[in-house]
Design a protein around this motif. Structure first.
Motif, PDB file in Angstrom:
ATOM      1  N   ALA A 210      43.151 -66.933  44.616  1.00  0.00           N
ATOM      2  CA  ALA A 210      44.451 -67.607  44.656  1.00  0.00           C
ATOM      3  C   ALA A 210      45.197 -67.316  45.954  1.00  0.00           C
ATOM      4  N   LEU A 211      45.084 -66.075  46.458  1.00  0.00           N
ATOM      5  CA  LEU A 211      45.724 -65.733  47.729  1.00  0.00           C
ATOM      6  C   LEU A 211      45.217 -66.656  48.836  1.00  0.00           C
ATOM      7  N   LEU A 212      43.896 -66.855  48.880  1.00  0.00           N
ATOM      8  CA  LEU A 212      43.307 -67.665  49.942  1.00  0.00           C
ATOM      9  C   LEU A 212      43.641 -69.148  49.789  1.00  0.00           C
ATOM     10  N   TYR A 213      43.576 -69.670  48.559  1.00  0.00           N
ATOM     11  CA  TYR A 213      43.898 -71.102  48.427  1.00  0.00           C
ATOM     12  C   TYR A 213      45.385 -71.350  48.630  1.00  0.00           C
ATOM     13  N   ASN A 214      46.212 -70.301  48.436  1.00  0.00           N
ATOM     14  CA  ASN A 214      47.637 -70.453  48.726  1.00  0.00           C
ATOM     15  C   ASN A 214      47.896 -70.642  50.217  1.00  0.00           C
ATOM     16  N   PHE A 215      46.972 -70.189  51.076  1.00  0.00           N
ATOM     17  CA  PHE A 215      47.104 -70.490  52.508  1.00  0.00           C
ATOM     18  C   PHE A 215      47.082 -72.000  52.716  1.00  0.00           C
ATOM     19  N   GLY A 216      46.155 -72.666  52.035  1.00  0.00           N
ATOM     20  CA  GLY A 216      46.118 -74.118  52.131  1.00  0.00           C
ATOM     21  C   GLY A 216      47.311 -74.765  51.476  1.00  0.00           C
ATOM     22  N   PHE A 217      47.683 -74.264  50.294  1.00  0.00           N
ATOM     23  CA  PHE A 217      48.787 -74.809  49.515  1.00  0.00           C
ATOM     24  C   PHE A 217      50.077 -74.807  50.331  1.00  0.00           C
ATOM     25  N   PHE A 218      50.410 -73.649  50.914  1.00  0.00           N
ATOM     26  CA  PHE A 218      51.693 -73.553  51.606  1.00  0.00           C
ATOM     27  C   PHE A 218      51.635 -74.041  53.047  1.00  0.00           C
ATOM     28  N   THR A 219      50.439 -74.190  53.602  1.00  0.00           N
ATOM     29  CA  THR A 219      50.329 -74.925  54.860  1.00  0.00           C
ATOM     30  C   THR A 219      50.724 -76.378  54.630  1.00  0.00           C
ATOM     31  N   SER A 249      47.951 -84.410  36.701  1.00  0.00           N
ATOM     32  CA  SER A 249      46.612 -83.824  36.679  1.00  0.00           C
ATOM     33  C   SER A 249      46.598 -82.511  35.897  1.00  0.00           C
ATOM     34  N   SER A 250      47.688 -81.763  35.932  1.00  0.00           N
ATOM     35  CA  SER A 250      47.770 -80.514  35.167  1.00  0.00           C
ATOM     36  C   SER A 250      47.679 -80.776  33.677  1.00  0.00           C
ATOM     37  N   VAL A 251      48.362 -81.811  33.227  1.00  0.00           N
ATOM     38  CA  VAL A 251      48.472 -82.086  31.789  1.00  0.00           C
ATOM     39  C   VAL A 251      47.309 -82.929  31.267  1.00  0.00           C
ATOM     40  N   LEU A 252      46.877 -83.921  32.019  1.00  0.00           N
ATOM     41  CA  LEU A 252      45.893 -84.879  31.520  1.00  0.00           C
ATOM     42  C   LEU A 252      44.484 -84.676  32.069  1.00  0.00           C
ATOM     43  N   ILE A 253      44.370 -84.412  33.364  1.00  0.00           N
ATOM     44  CA  ILE A 253      43.043 -84.360  33.980  1.00  0.00           C
ATOM     45  C   ILE A 253      42.388 -82.997  33.813  1.00  0.00           C
ATOM     46  N   ALA A 254      43.157 -81.923  33.987  1.00  0.00           N
ATOM     47  CA  ALA A 254      42.579 -80.574  33.924  1.00  0.00           C
ATOM     48  C   ALA A 254      41.894 -80.282  32.584  1.00  0.00           C
ATOM     49  N   PRO A 255      42.509 -80.605  31.423  1.00  0.00           N
ATOM     50  CA  PRO A 255      41.807 -80.358  30.160  1.00  0.00           C
ATOM     51  C   PRO A 255      40.508 -81.151  30.043  1.00  0.00           C
ATOM     52  N   TRP A 256      40.509 -82.377  30.545  1.00  0.00           N
ATOM     53  CA  TRP A 256      39.290 -83.196  30.510  1.00  0.00           C
ATOM     54  C   TRP A 256      38.205 -82.568  31.367  1.00  0.00           C
ATOM     55  N   LEU A 272      37.174 -77.303  46.676  1.00  0.00           N
ATOM     56  CA  LEU A 272      36.423 -77.948  47.758  1.00  0.00           C
ATOM     57  C   LEU A 272      37.031 -79.300  48.116  1.00  0.00           C
ATOM     58  N   GLY A 273      37.495 -80.027  47.097  1.00  0.00           N
ATOM     59  CA  GLY A 273      38.173 -81.295  47.362  1.00  0.00           C
ATOM     60  C   GLY A 273      39.440 -81.091  48.174  1.00  0.00           C
ATOM     61  N   PHE A 274      40.192 -80.035  47.852  1.00  0.00           N
ATOM     62  CA  PHE A 274      41.428 -79.725  48.588  1.00  0.00           C
ATOM     63  C   PHE A 274      41.108 -79.353  50.033  1.00  0.00           C
ATOM     64  N   ALA A 275      40.051 -78.547  50.225  1.00  0.00           N
ATOM     65  CA  ALA A 275      39.651 -78.180  51.583  1.00  0.00           C
ATOM     66  C   ALA A 275      39.272 -79.421  52.388  1.00  0.00           C
ATOM     67  N   ALA A 276      38.580 -80.364  51.771  1.00  0.00           N
ATOM     68  CA  ALA A 276      38.203 -81.598  52.449  1.00  0.00           C
ATOM     69  C   ALA A 276      39.432 -82.411  52.853  1.00  0.00           C
ATOM     70  N   VAL A 277      40.438 -82.461  51.968  1.00  0.00           N
ATOM     71  CA  VAL A 277      41.678 -83.182  52.279  1.00  0.00           C
ATOM     72  C   VAL A 277      42.366 -82.551  53.485  1.00  0.00           C
ATOM     73  N   VAL A 297      47.096 -86.872  47.322  1.00  0.00           N
ATOM     74  CA  VAL A 297      45.790 -86.547  46.739  1.00  0.00           C
ATOM     75  C   VAL A 297      45.664 -85.041  46.503  1.00  0.00           C
ATOM     76  N   ALA A 298      46.165 -84.256  47.441  1.00  0.00           N
ATOM     77  CA  ALA A 298      46.114 -82.801  47.285  1.00  0.00           C
ATOM     78  C   ALA A 298      46.864 -82.353  46.039  1.00  0.00           C
ATOM     79  N   GLY A 299      47.945 -83.051  45.699  1.00  0.00           N
ATOM     80  CA  GLY A 299      48.694 -82.703  44.493  1.00  0.00           C
ATOM     81  C   GLY A 299      47.828 -82.779  43.249  1.00  0.00           C
ATOM     82  N   GLY A 300      47.021 -83.828  43.144  1.00  0.00           N
ATOM     83  CA  GLY A 300      46.151 -83.958  41.976  1.00  0.00           C
ATOM     84  C   GLY A 300      45.123 -82.848  41.893  1.00  0.00           C
ATOM     85  N   LEU A 301      44.528 -82.487  43.023  1.00  0.00           N
ATOM     86  CA  LEU A 301      43.519 -81.432  43.040  1.00  0.00           C
ATOM     87  C   LEU A 301      44.136 -80.072  42.725  1.00  0.00           C
TER      88      LEU A 301
END
Length: 404
Positions: A210-219, A249-256, A272-277, A297-301
């Motif tokens: 989570a620390l590492l993906y937060n670098f992408g998130f907050f960038t 995506s949190s409510v509908l897509i993630a459970p699926w 990986l999808g977020f990194a590609a974006v 798109v990043a929001g959904g991922l």
């Protein structure tokens, strides 16, 4: 899931307003920089001070809540947010705003570290349903923050701060009226418990991920408004789309995703999808259309990953969920604190570099997660991927769990 007591809805509403603080400053970063003569790295400290204080404060929230109870902890947290947000809007220097954003972060730590467990213990249904409700509030708050800031920030960058302070006052009143005080005296939690919990490999692995993906998130969150270069209203609409897709995506897509491919594969795919974006945004940074589409798109991922990783944290380590969550939040918010400032500094050299660094950090997050894949996959071995069980342990659990 939607037929809940008033207590759940009042805390959920407060969550929406609390999470507005994450995306609130996006549309007004550039106006603040322009009006106060600050650089991108300087105004990015509005994120850094907020996240740094919130992360460190996560180490003490369990200690506080286990001694004064959930209701008092929530109310104190809300009161601190009201003061921090309100006074941030009165400042005439970036340093002053940064300072009161730090105060705001302290209040947010006390609140969000208690809110999820309060929703879980008071709601009707399973743990997964409570988490989805919480993530929905998170997504709506993140979506509403830029929208409110875009509308109010078009008049003055100060108004969004005042608006959140006023909404938080309403949330405080609702929480005070509807949330009953606990009849049971909570079991005191040792101050050292969160740090000791990080000895568990699964929790540490997920925390570093989570620390590492937060670098992408907050960038994405803290730097994109500068190359995007839109008005406060325009930036607010872009990030509203981001937050709205995150909520859906949190409510509908993630459970699926969890049901069909499992927790581990779902998280890896989303990351990986977020990194590609981010990589696409790094290549075509000068094209505003690419930036707009990339943000949404990043929001959904991120919504998919947030829901899956929240449940993973609550189940991956053999410690109380309150302790696990505090330890995890401390680690992940470290990434959230460093990333905005680093992105701003790198962006002053080249607008492309922050997105490349963010993409690289997210790929590294996947590599770290893969080292604990067997621990995460064990969650999928539980009935319904571990998502539909609720038992007396959860109902009686100390109300200090929280994620963001």
């Amino acid at each position: 899931m939607w037929r809940q007591p008033k207590t759940v809805w009042s805390v959920a509403f407060a969550c929406v307003v609390a999470f507005m603080g994450i995306g609130l400053v996006d549309p007004i970063l550039k106006p603040i920089a322009d009006e106060l003569g600050a650089s991108p790295s300087q105004v990015s400290l509005l994120f850094t001070s907020y996240m740094a204080v919130m992360g460190v404060a996560m180490l003490i929230t369990g200690w506080v809540s286990s001694r004064i109870g959930a209701k008092r902890t929530l109310l104190i947290g809300l009161a601190i947010i009201i003061v921090g947000a309100g006074l941030a809007g009165t400042q005439d220097t970036v340093g002053g705003i940064v300072g009161f954003r730090a105060v705001w972060g302290l209040g947010n730590a006390l609140f969000i570290a208690t809110a999820l467990a309060t929703i879980v213990s008071a709601s009707r249904g399973s743990v997964a349903q409570a988490i989805i409700l919480y993530e929905a509030a998170l997504g709506l708050g993140i979506a509403a923050g830029p929208l409110v800031a875009g509308a109010l920030g078009g008049m003055s960058w100060r108004y969004p701060f005042f608006g959140v302070s006023a909404l938080m006052f309403v949330a405080l009143l609702a929480t005070w009226i509807t949330l009953p005080a606990s009849a049971e005296r909570p079991q005191p939690t040792p101050l050292s418990a969160p740090l000791k919990a990080l000895r568990h490999r699964g929790l540490l692995t997920v925390g570093v991920t989570a620390l590492l993906y937060n670098f992408g998130f907050f960038t994405l969150l803290a730097f994109t408004p500068f190359p995007l270069d839109l008005s406060a209203h325009g930036t607010g609409l872009v990030f509203f789309g981001w937050g709205l897709f995150l909520a859906v995506s949190s409510v509908l897509i993630a459970p699926w995703v969890q049901r069909h491919v499992g927790t581990y594969v779902g998280m890896v795919g989303a990351l990986l999808g977020f990194a590609a974006v981010l990589a696409v945004m790094a290549i075509w940074t000068d094209d505003k259309r690419v930036l707009v589409v990339g943000v949404v798109v990043a929001g959904g991922l991120l919504g998919i990953n947030n829901t899956l990783i929240t449940e993973t944290v609550m189940k991956v380590a053999p410690v109380e969920r309150s302790v696990a969550s505090s330890a995890y939040s401390f680690v992940r918010f470290s990434g959230g604190a460093v990333a905005p400032w680093l992105a701003g500094r790198l962006g002053e050299q080249s607008v492309h570099i922050p997105f490349w660094v963010g993409a690289g950090a997210v790929v590294l997050a996947v590599a770290v997660l893969s080292t604990g894949h067997s621990l995460v996959r064990a969650i999928d071995a539980q009935p319904e991927h571990g998502a539909e069980r609720i038992d007396s342990e959860i109902e009686a659990e100390a109300v200090t769990v929280g994620t963001a």
